[in-house]
Design a protein around this motif. Structure first.
Motif: not given
Length: 156
Positions: A20-21, A23-24, A27-28, A79, A82, A118
């Motif tokens: 997830e980390h 992927a973020d 994406a950023t 990280r 969420g 972000y």
């Protein structure tokens, strides 16, 4: 009670959080500016990897990488899950990792994070704990998408 222990980055729940980390990060930031490590890279002998858990539930992670310069290390892969954000997990992890760096006799911990909005909470966390901006280190180069920070450590 939140416990922080050395852990295995390949453990299924940790692997999912690290995926997830990554992927973020992709994406950023542009791909050439993503310096986050995957679970296999975090298993390298030069890296110590910790997780924060409460009743076995993964809340967050962070790592410390020994650099090629004596007495220096790099903070990696901070990280928070969420559902655990806003509970102080990142602060607990950061304090734990910095205490370990001091115990090991390191005199400097550095890190790289992003410039995008972000990453503002991360930059704020590090600044609150004494990190200041510095020049690129350990093979990094100037990058408009990266902020480099360092914290000089006093021995215990």
């Amino acid at each position: 009670m939140i416990r922080i222990d050395i852990d295995d980055p390949a453990r299924p729940d940790v692997h999912a959080l690290l995926s997830e980390h990554l992927a973020d990060m992709f994406a950023t930031s542009p791909a050439e500016s993503v310096h986050a490590l995957d679970h296999s890279a975090l298993s390298h002998e030069s890296i110590t990897f910790w997780t924060a858990r409460e009743d076995g539930v993964l809340l967050g992670c962070g790592a410390l990488k020994v650099l090629g310069v004596p007495g220096q290390a790099e903070l990696k892969s901070m990280r928070t899950a969420g559902e655990a954000r806003g509970r102080g997990v990142a602060t607990l992890l950061l304090k734990h990792i910095l205490a370990e760096a001091r115990n090991r006799g390191y005199h400097r911990v550095a890190l790289e994070t992003g410039t995008e909005e972000y990453f503002a909470p991360a930059r704020s966390l590090y600044a609150k704990h004494g990190f200041t901006e510095c020049a690129p280190f350990a093979g990094y180069s100037l990058d408009p998408n990266s902020v480099f920070m360092e914290l000089p450590l006093e021995p215990n």
